[in-house]
Scaffold this active site. Sequence first.
Site, PDB file in Angstrom:
ATOM      1  N   ASN A   6       9.543  -4.501   0.394  1.00  0.00           N
ATOM      2  CA  ASN A   6       9.360  -3.056   0.545  1.00  0.00           C
ATOM      3  C   ASN A   6       8.431  -2.569  -0.576  1.00  0.00           C
ATOM      4  O   ASN A   6       8.736  -2.720  -1.759  1.00  0.00           O
ATOM      5  CB  ASN A   6      10.726  -2.367   0.470  1.00  0.00           C
ATOM      6  N   HIS A   9       7.428   1.660  -3.665  1.00  0.00           N
ATOM      7  CA  HIS A   9       7.304   2.117  -5.050  1.00  0.00           C
ATOM      8  C   HIS A   9       5.941   1.833  -5.670  1.00  0.00           C
ATOM      9  O   HIS A   9       5.637   2.351  -6.739  1.00  0.00           O
ATOM     10  CB  HIS A   9       8.480   1.618  -5.886  1.00  0.00           C
ATOM     11  N   HIS A  42       8.809   2.973   3.975  1.00  0.00           N
ATOM     12  CA  HIS A  42       9.624   4.079   4.462  1.00  0.00           C
ATOM     13  C   HIS A  42       8.735   5.314   4.528  1.00  0.00           C
ATOM     14  O   HIS A  42       8.289   5.803   3.491  1.00  0.00           O
ATOM     15  CB  HIS A  42      10.802   4.298   3.502  1.00  0.00           C
ATOM     16  N   ARG A  44       8.750   8.824   4.741  1.00  0.00           N
ATOM     17  CA  ARG A  44       9.736   9.899   4.603  1.00  0.00           C
ATOM     18  C   ARG A  44       9.158  11.218   5.102  1.00  0.00           C
ATOM     19  O   ARG A  44       7.946  11.447   5.032  1.00  0.00           O
ATOM     20  CB  ARG A  44      10.143  10.052   3.131  1.00  0.00           C
ATOM     21  N   ARG A  48       6.989  11.496   0.058  1.00  0.00           N
ATOM     22  CA  ARG A  48       6.977  11.390  -1.410  1.00  0.00           C
ATOM     23  C   ARG A  48       6.302  10.113  -1.907  1.00  0.00           C
ATOM     24  O   ARG A  48       5.838  10.051  -3.020  1.00  0.00           O
ATOM     25  CB  ARG A  48       8.388  11.493  -1.976  1.00  0.00           C
ATOM     26  N   GLU A  69      10.564   2.105   8.069  1.00  0.00           N
ATOM     27  CA  GLU A  69      11.842   2.821   8.047  1.00  0.00           C
ATOM     28  C   GLU A  69      11.550   4.297   8.257  1.00  0.00           C
ATOM     29  O   GLU A  69      10.617   4.838   7.655  1.00  0.00           O
ATOM     30  CB  GLU A  69      12.522   2.652   6.687  1.00  0.00           C
ATOM     31  N   THR A 100      17.634   6.012   0.061  1.00  0.00           N
ATOM     32  CA  THR A 100      18.577   6.053   1.179  1.00  0.00           C
ATOM     33  C   THR A 100      19.989   5.812   0.636  1.00  0.00           C
ATOM     34  O   THR A 100      20.233   4.840  -0.056  1.00  0.00           O
ATOM     35  CB  THR A 100      18.214   4.962   2.210  1.00  0.00           C
ATOM     36  N   GLU A 150      20.283  -3.658  10.253  1.00  0.00           N
ATOM     37  CA  GLU A 150      20.110  -4.020   8.853  1.00  0.00           C
ATOM     38  C   GLU A 150      21.362  -3.559   8.133  1.00  0.00           C
ATOM     39  O   GLU A 150      21.663  -2.352   8.101  1.00  0.00           O
ATOM     40  CB  GLU A 150      18.868  -3.338   8.257  1.00  0.00           C
ATOM     41  N   HIS A 190      19.076  -3.390   0.427  1.00  0.00           N
ATOM     42  CA  HIS A 190      19.298  -2.214  -0.422  1.00  0.00           C
ATOM     43  C   HIS A 190      19.993  -2.626  -1.723  1.00  0.00           C
ATOM     44  O   HIS A 190      21.077  -3.192  -1.696  1.00  0.00           O
ATOM     45  CB  HIS A 190      20.106  -1.101   0.256  1.00  0.00           C
TER      46      HIS A 190
END
Length: 240
Positions: A6, A9, A42, A44, A48, A69, A100, A150, A190
Amino acid sequence: MRLAVNIDHVATIRQVRKAEEPDPVTAAAFAELAGAQGITIHLRGDRRHIQDRDVELLRRTVTTRLNVEMAGTREMVRLAQSFKPDQVTLVPERRDELTTEGGLDVMLHSGSLEGVVRELRDSAIDVSVFVDPDLEQIRACHKLGVPIIEINTGKYADNWKSSRGAAELEKVANAARGARKLGLRVLAGHGLTYRNVDAIARIQEIEELNIGHSIIARAVLVGLERAVREMAELMHSPRS
Ligand code: PXP
């Protein structure tokens, strides 16, 4: 077991300055070169970190599998239908959350989810739902015709060092076994880190882990020495 990285970031670091770098598209290419078998982002509602432009470019450049996601909103379903990622993972989303916070309550939202799952599958997109390790929720996914789940490993990750760790691990393992028995494909993720991933990676029924923050955090530190050296060298031998 596959590793999907993922890269949200990387985009977070870019967005704090609204700059051009680091580009998550470049990060995805490096992750794939290093052996990642999937790239997860993701998108969003508040944008962000990942931007629409990232999804568009990643769709064209990711050579493994692109998993997006998203919340099951009209806006997101429309975007998924236009970007056509290999997979969409439906997640709950709260505007003020840091990340999340838990699995989707599939039983509570089954009415609205049914149409979303159908629309995505009709667009030839694999659909996964992020759920807590709870057999009731998993059965609800199965009932909705969701092919992949998941499992949220967040509680295990929060507790793996404490006396509750073994029980949380057992919940993940039981959920994975239950889901496989129903014929679902099982992914998990996660909060997984270099220190707590081992026990989860031993669960046979899980075919893929989604890991983000810990990998990007480590990349910042293991890459820092080289990055500083390169800047210092440039300053001491400036180009004319
Ligand atoms: N799976 C889902 C559904 C997530 O929302 C996230 C975080 O974006 C992850 C996996 C990856 O979690 P982490 O960044 O803690 O590895």
